[in-house]
Design a protein around this motif. Structure first.
Motif, PDB file in Angstrom:
ATOM      1  N   PRO A 165       1.244  32.625 -20.741  1.00  0.00           N
ATOM      2  CA  PRO A 165       0.843  31.350 -20.147  1.00  0.00           C
ATOM      3  C   PRO A 165      -0.371  30.762 -20.861  1.00  0.00           C
ATOM      4  N   LYS A 166      -0.401  29.454 -20.949  1.00  0.00           N
ATOM      5  CA  LYS A 166      -1.517  28.733 -21.569  1.00  0.00           C
ATOM      6  C   LYS A 166      -2.217  27.900 -20.515  1.00  0.00           C
ATOM      7  N   LYS A 167      -3.490  27.654 -20.724  1.00  0.00           N
ATOM      8  CA  LYS A 167      -4.307  26.915 -19.766  1.00  0.00           C
ATOM      9  C   LYS A 167      -5.045  25.808 -20.495  1.00  0.00           C
ATOM     10  N   ILE A 168      -5.076  24.629 -19.877  1.00  0.00           N
ATOM     11  CA  ILE A 168      -5.848  23.502 -20.386  1.00  0.00           C
ATOM     12  C   ILE A 168      -6.899  23.172 -19.331  1.00  0.00           C
TER      13      ILE A 168
END
Length: 72
Positions: A2-5
Motif C-alpha cells: 500500500p502507498k500513502k499520500i
C-alpha cells in the motif's frame, strides 16, 4: 505494498475549505479508479472535531444528491 499520500497546508483551513478540498480529491481519485484501474482507497482526515463533522456532513449530502449518478 500500500502507498500513502499526505497533503499538508501551511496554514489552518476553515472547515468548509478543508471539506471542499478533501471531497475534490476523493472525487478525482474515485473517477480515476472507475476508468478500469479498479483500486480501493481511503481518505482519512486528520484529527477530529469541526473539520471531520463538516466533511462527514458534506459526504452525506453528496451521497444523497449523487447516489449512483442519479443526482444530475
Amino acid at each position: 505494498m500500500p502507498k500513502k499520500i499526505t497533503i499538508m497546508f501551511d496554514t489552518e483551513l476553515d472547515p468548509e475549505l478543508y471539506s471542499d478540498i478533501a471531497n475534490t480529491l476523493w472525487m478525482q481519485v474515485s473517477a480515476m479508479s472507475d476508468r478500469g484501474k479498479r483500486y480501493g482507497f481511503q481518505l482519512m482526515p486528520d484529527g477530529d472535531g469541526e473539520l471531520n463533522k463538516r466533511m462527514n456532513a458534506d459526504w452525506d449530502e453528496i451521497g444523497e444528491k449523487w447516489r449512483w449518478g442519479g443526482g444530475r
